[in-house]
Scaffold this active site. Structure first.
Site, PDB file in Angstrom:
ATOM      1  N   CYS A   1       5.977   3.920  -6.619  1.00 18.72           N
ATOM      2  CA  CYS A   1       4.733   4.679  -6.468  1.00 18.72           C
ATOM      3  C   CYS A   1       4.384   4.689  -4.982  1.00 18.72           C
ATOM      4  CB  CYS A   1       3.626   4.116  -7.355  1.00 18.72           C
ATOM      5  SG  CYS A   1       3.012   2.486  -6.859  1.00 18.72           S
TER       6      CYS A   1
ATOM      7  N   ARG B   1       0.490   1.743 -10.133  1.00 25.25           N
ATOM      8  CA  ARG B   1       1.396   2.348 -11.110  1.00 25.25           C
ATOM      9  C   ARG B   1       2.751   1.649 -11.218  1.00 25.25           C
ATOM     10  NH1 ARG B   1       0.909   8.320  -8.793  1.00 25.25           N
ATOM     11  NH2 ARG B   1       0.610   7.036  -6.917  1.00 25.25           N
TER      12      ARG B   1
ATOM     13  N   ASP C   1      -2.422   8.883 -10.011  1.00 27.36           N
ATOM     14  CA  ASP C   1      -2.761   7.596  -9.402  1.00 27.36           C
ATOM     15  C   ASP C   1      -4.190   7.206  -9.804  1.00 27.36           C
ATOM     16  OD1 ASP C   1      -3.068   5.368  -7.843  1.00 27.36           O
ATOM     17  OD2 ASP C   1      -2.591   6.369  -5.937  1.00 27.36           O
TER      18      ASP C   1
END
Length: 374
Positions: free
Chosen positions: A225, A231, A342
Site C-alpha cells: 500500500c 491496508r 485508503d
C-alpha cells in the site's frame, strides 16, 4: 613466489583489481578472498589459465563465478523455479547452485571448449555462484566474461584456505597473485545445492543450512500500500490467519509449509506502528497488529517476492514503471481490478469496510491457491 597484495594497506585498491585483471588476461591464476574461503580463479578465455587451474585439483568440480543472479538466466534460459528463488534470495552469498547439463545452454555454449570441459569435470552438473565479497564483485565487473574458480573443497587437502598465507603455503608460485583481505568471514565452504526441474538437494553442506534453504524456496507473498500502516499490514495479517485456517496449522507454521507473508509501503518510513484504527478493527477478530513495524518497498523485497499484491492500480503502475520485467508477478489484490480505498484519516466504519474488502479478496485468492498445493 606469488605476489601477495594486502588490500587493506593499499593506497588504491582499484589498482590491485586492475593488476589482477591483467594477470588473468595473461593466463595467470589469481587467488581471491570470498566470504567463505579463498578461491583460485582463471580467465575462461585463456587456454593457459584454464589448464593451470585444472592441473591444481583435477578432477575437482569447478564453478562459474557470475556478477549477479540476473546473469544466470543467460546461461540457463529455462531456469527451474527453485533455482530462480535460490538465486534471487541467496545471492550474493555463500551458496553454489549445481544445474544439470541438459538445462544449461545460452551463453554457456559461447564459452571456449577448454572452458566448458573444465566446468564439466564430473556428472553433477555445472556449478554457478555469485560471491558477496566486494573485491571479487568489482573484478567481475571489469571482466568481459564470468570467471572460473577452483572447487571450495579440495579432494587432496579438504576445504580451501581461509587466508592468504595458507594459499601461498599450499600452492606456491602456481598462483601468480594473491589478493589478501585477511581471514574470510565464514571460513567454511558455501553450500552446494543441485537443482533439477522439480526438486533440489544439498550435495555439499556448507554455510547455508537446509532449514534456511527450505525457507529460501518458499512462496513469498508481498502486500503493498502507501504507508504500510493500514491496508497492507491488515492484508498481511488477515492472509496469515485465513491461510493458516485453510491449511489447519498455526500462523507461525506457515513458513515451514512454504509460505512467507510480508508487507511494505510505496512511501513508507521504517518502524512506524500500524494505525490505531487498523489495530482495533483486527482485534475484533483476535488478530494482534500492535507489533507491526512499517517498512519501505525496496528492490530487494521486490526481487524476493513471487507474488506482489497492490491495493491500487497506481501502486501497481508505479512498480512496473521501474521494473517492467516484473509484470507477471505484480497484480491487484482486488479480483475486480479496482482500488481498495485508503481508510487513513477515517473512522471505525471506514476501516471496517476496508477490512471487509481485503478479506473478501483474500478468501478468493486462497481458494485458488490451496487446491494447487493439495
Amino acid at each position: 613466489m606469488s605476489q601477495i597484495v594486502e588490500i587493506r594497506r593499499s593506497d588504491d585498491p582499484r589498482d590491485a583489481i586492475h593488476r589482477a585483471c591483467h594477470r588473468l588476461a595473461e593466463g595467470d591464476l589469481v587467488a581471491f578472498p570470498t566470504e567463505t574461503v579463498y578461491l583460485i580463479v582463471a580467465n575462461p578465455q585463456s587456454p593457459e589459465g584454464v589448464e593451470k587451474l585444472v592441473s591444481l585439483e583435477s578432477p575437482a568440480p569447478r564453478t562459474l563465478l557470475l556478477k549477479s543472479h540476473f546473469e544466470l538466466w543467460d546461461y540457463v534460459p529455462k531456469l527451474p523455479a527453485n533455482a530462480d528463488k535460490l538465486a534471487r534470495r541467496g545471492w550474493p552469498g555463500p551458496l553454489t547452485l549445481g544445474l544439470n547439463q541438459s538445462l544449461v545452454s545460452g551463453l554457456f555454449n559461447d564459452l571456449a571448449e577448454h572452458a566448458r570441459r573444465a566446468l564439466l569435470a564430473d556428472d553433477k552438473g555445472i556449478r554457478f555462484r555469485v560471491s558477496a565479497h566486494p573485491l571479487l564483485i568489482d573484478t567481475l565487473r571489469l571482466c568481459p566474461t564470468p570467471l572460473i574458480a577452483s572447487s571450495e573443497v579440495s579432494a587432496l587437502h579438504g576445504p580451501m584456505p581461509r587466508n592468504a598465507a595458507e594459499v601461498a603455503a599450499r600452492y606456491g608460485d602456481r598462483v601468480s597473485m594473491i589478493i589478501d583481505d585477511g581471514p574470510c568471514r565464514y571460513g567454511d565452504p558455501s553450500t552446494v545445492v543441485n537443482v533439477s526441474e522439480k526438486e533440489w538437494n544439498v550435495s555439499e553442506q556448507g554455510v547455508v543450512s537446509e532449514c534456511t534453504l527450505k525457507r529460501l524456496c518458499s512462496e513469498v507473498y508481498l502486500f503493498i500500500c502507501t504507508g504500510n500502516t493500514c491496508r497492507s499490514p491488515m492484508a498481511e495479517a488477515l492472509f496469515r490467519r485465513l491461510l493458516a485456517k485453510q491449511l489447519k496449522c498455526q500462523d507461525e507454521e506457515l513458513i515451514d509449509l512454504g509460505f512467507n507473508v510480508l508487507s511494505a509501503g510505496m512511501s513508507a518510513g521504517s518502524g512506524s506502528p500500524a494505525s490505531r484504527e487498523a489495530v482495533n478493527v483486527l482485534a475484533e477478530d483476535g488478530i494482534d497488529l500492535r507489533n507491526h513495524e512499517s517498512q519501505p518497498l525496496t528492490e530487494r523485497l521486490l526481487l524476493h517476492a513471487d507474488h506482489v499484491l497492490t491495493m491500487t492500480r497506481g501502486h501497481r503502475q508505479s512498480i512496473l514503471n521501474l521494473y517492467p520485467d516484473l509484470a507477471d508477478r505484480v497484480r491487484l489484490l482486488s479480483s475486480e481490478q479496482g482500488d481498495i480505498a485508503d481508510p487513513y484519516g477515517g473512522g471505525p466504519r471506514d476501516y471496517a469496510e476496508c477490512k471487509e474488502s481485503i478479506e473478501k479478496n483474500l478468501k478468493m485468492l486462497i481458494s485458488q491457491l490451496v487446491p494447487l498445493r493439495s
